[in-house]
Structure formats: structure tokens, C-alpha cells
Scaffold this motif. Structure first.
Motif, mmCIF file in Angstrom:
data_model
loop_
_atom_site.group_PDB
_atom_site.id
_atom_site.type_symbol
_atom_site.label_atom_id
_atom_site.label_comp_id
_atom_site.label_asym_id
_atom_site.label_seq_id
_atom_site.Cartn_x
_atom_site.Cartn_y
_atom_site.Cartn_z
ATOM 1 N N ALA A 77 -85.752 23.996 45.178
ATOM 2 C CA ALA A 77 -85.603 22.626 45.674
ATOM 3 C C ALA A 77 -84.201 22.397 46.242
ATOM 4 O O ALA A 77 -84.037 21.742 47.283
ATOM 5 C CB ALA A 77 -85.879 21.637 44.539
ATOM 6 N N ARG A 81 -83.392 21.663 50.293
ATOM 7 C CA ARG A 81 -82.647 20.471 50.721
ATOM 8 C C ARG A 81 -81.402 20.860 51.518
ATOM 9 O O ARG A 81 -81.098 20.236 52.551
ATOM 10 C CB ARG A 81 -82.257 19.633 49.506
ATOM 11 N N GLU A 300 -87.494 17.568 42.511
ATOM 12 C CA GLU A 300 -87.231 17.361 43.938
ATOM 13 C C GLU A 300 -86.210 16.249 44.143
ATOM 14 O O GLU A 300 -85.273 16.393 44.947
ATOM 15 C CB GLU A 300 -88.533 17.016 44.671
#
Length: 345
Positions: A77, A81, A300
Motif C-alpha cells: 500500500a 501510494r 490503505e
């Protein structure tokens, strides 16, 4: 070779001002800029400092292990990002060939701009009076050299490092309250190591829920063991031998899987004889038998908050935020499956 703190001292300015000059940020008058540049010429700063401040488009991600699926989930995650913001990532497993501090040195030598630590070593400090804390002064040295960092699930009040965390105390409280509402009163805790901050926080939530229902949070109901399935098996065995719980909460899903194995090995059943609650909601939690009731982390959302905060601090067009504190706490969510039920009459 001088570090940024030494250059700041010689120049008569702050470390953040040196950082602004190196990153060509606004807000530094020309006289101050020339004074810092002169100091840099006379005393080149260390590779550590230069690595942290050079624009390379690379950040470091440090996780404590990869055998527990929750840490690869965080790494994925975080990497996703960062990639969407144009940054590449270097992933380090700090329980493998190198220590966390050794990986930090390696990352800075390779020119990373900043780092995200998931469950950093600083979160594993022995309670006062038990044992001396581990050597972690390098965090202070990194801060003094202007290195940008964010902690995930491991903030330390003594360090001015942004932190993003799940509410561990609320997790312990929610798991225990779920069992109390089912009718359990003798609830054990298959707990991680006593020196682990998440373990201590979950224990506080466990005790608060029991006290709220008029139950004594007895020390005999807590069994510490290393994280992982083997630790869960060991701790569950001790609780069954000495405390006789009708239900247990666990520091992680991995520990919960080990705990359920120990219950089954004794000819008992989950949840008919003993209810079990985990923490993390790893993928296997919904596929084991019985499917595991657990607390899910919003991975997340936490990763997005951690990366966004780090990149804001790295952005050359943003005001300097070195002196600002940043902390975000996320709520875990209870996922009820088949491993919990009302106690037998």
C-alpha cells in the motif's frame, strides 16, 4: 565530515535553514544563504545528510518482517501510494540480513529522500525499570541532519517524527467488549512481548473493558510470548493450563492461528469451548476453520496518510514543517466471523 547540525552551528542558523538552502526553498535571505553556502564549501556535509537531501525520487520503506502478511500489505500500500506520486521505493526487511540502523545507513548512502518506518524499533522499548532501552539514538541523529521520516504504528513522544497509527488500545477494548457482550467473563489475552508498545496498549484496552463490566483484569489471564503462530500456541497453552479462560483476545491474527491450533490439539473446540479474537484481518483469517473474528486495520488509508505527509515534507515548494508535530490515529473495525460465540452454560 560535518553533518547538517554542525553546518548550522558554524553558520549560526537552524538545521531547517540549512535544509532550505540545500533544497533551494524560499524564505532565506541572500546574506544567510551565502553564509550557509560558505560553510558547506569549507565543511562538506556527510553522505548521510546529502543522501537525505538530494532530489532522487526514491524513498525507503522499512518493515520489521515479511512472514506476517500484514507487513507485506503495508509495504504494497505504501509503495503504490508513493508510485502514484512519482516516487520509487526501496523495501527493507529489518529482521533479515541487516538491522534497522544498518538499513538506514544503506538507504541514505543510496540517496533516498526520506523514509517510512512500519513498527520501528523505537516502539519496542522495555517498560521503565525492567531493562535498558535498545540503542536508538540514531533517530535523534537523523533528525538533527534533516532527514525526513514518518512512523507507522510506532510513534514515540520523545521524537518529533510524524506518526500514523491504528488505535491499539481501542482494538484491545473492542475485542474484549465483543466477548463480554456475548456473555464471557473470564477473558484471557494471548499477548505479544511485554516490551512491545502495541501489546501494552492492547492490554490497557483489554483491562478497561473488563473493568467496565465489573470483571477483574487478573495478571494470570495475560500470557506473553513472541509474535507469530508459535508464540500464540505457547501463550494459549499456558492460559489453558493455569487460567481456564472461556475466551481470548490475541495481539495478532498470526498469534490467534497458533492459539486455535493449541485449543484443537487438546481436543477442545473453537468457539464451542473457547472463543478467539485476532487482530490485523490478514487474508487467511477468512479462510481458516473456523473463520477468525478479528480487528481490521485500515491499511490503505494509513498508507495514504503516511506517504502524503512524507512527500509534503519533501516538496521544495512547501513551507518547512520540521518543527511541526503530526499524528493521525485510525480506528480499527471489528470483523465478526465464526471463531466467537456465547460461552457454554
Amino acid at each position: 565530515m560535518a553533518g547538517l547540525s554542525e553546518i548550522a552551528r558554524v553558520s549560526g542558523v537552524s538545521v531547517s535553514t540549512v535544509s532550505r538552502v540545500l533544497n533551494r526553498r524560499a524564505g532565506v535571505n541572500e546574506e544567510t544563504r551565502q553564509r550557509v553556502l560558505a560553510a558547506l564549501t569549507e565543511m562538506p556535509h556527510t553522505a548521510r545528510g546529502m543522501g537525505a537531501l538530494r532530489r532522487t525520487g526514491v524513498i525507503g520503506l522499512l518493515v520489521p518482517e515479511l512472514s506476517n502478511p500484514v507487513f507485506p500489505a503495508f509495504a504494497e500500500a505504501l509503495e503504490t501510494r508513493a508510485s502514484r506520486s512519482g516516487y520509487a521505493s526501496l523495501l527493507c526487511n529489518t529482521t533479515a540480513a541487516m538491522t534497522e540502523e544498518e538499513y538506514v545507513r544503506m538507504l541514505l548512502a543510496r540517496g533516498v529522500e526520506g523514509m517510512v518506518f512500519v513498527s520501528p524499533e523505537v516502539a519496542n522499548v522495555e517498560p521503565a525499570g525492567e531493562h535498558p532501552p535498545p540503542a536508538s539514538g540514531y533517530y535523534d541523529r537523523l533528525l538533527a541532519d534533516g532527514v525526513q521520516m514518518v512512523f507507522v504504528n510506532g510513534g514515540a513522544p520523545s521524537l518529533e517524527v510524524p506518526d500514523v497509527a491504528v488505535d491499539e488500545q481501542l482494538a484491545g477494548y473492542t475485542a474484549t467488549r465483543h466477548l463480554l457482550e456475548l456473555g464471557h467473563r473470564r477473558i484471557g489475552f494471548v499477548c505479544g512481548p511485554a516490551h512491545s508498545l502495541p501489546s501494552r496498549l492492547k492490554k490497557a484496552g483489554w483491562a478497561a473493558a473488563l473493568e467496565e463490566f465489573g470483571c477483574a483484569p487478573a495478571a494470570s489471564l495475560v500470557a506473553h510470548a513472541p509474535f507469530g503462530p508459535a508464540g500464540g500456541t505457547e501463550a494459549m497453552g499456558r492460559l489453558l493450563d493455569t487460567a481456564g479462560p472461556t475466551a481470548v483476545i490475541c495481539s495478532s491474527d498470526h498469534m490467534a492461528l497458533g492459539a486455535m491450533r493449541e485449543v484443537h490439539s487438546r481436543g477442545l473446540s473453537v468457539p464451542s469451548d473457547i472463543s478467539v479474537v485476532g487482530f490485523d484481518d490478514i487474508p487467511l483469517a477468512s479462510y481458516c476453520s473456523p473463520a477468525l473474528t478479528t480487528l481490521a486495520q485500515p491499511i490503505e488509508e494509513m498508507a495514504r496518510a503516511a506517504i502524503d505527509e512524507l512527500l509534503q515534507r519533501l516538496a521544495p515548494d512547501q513551507p518547512d514543517r520540521a518543527s511541526e508535530t503530526y499524528s493521525r490515529v485510525f480506528r480499527p473495525s471489528l470483523v465478526v466471523r465464526e471463531s466467537t460465540a456465547a460461552p457454554r452454560s
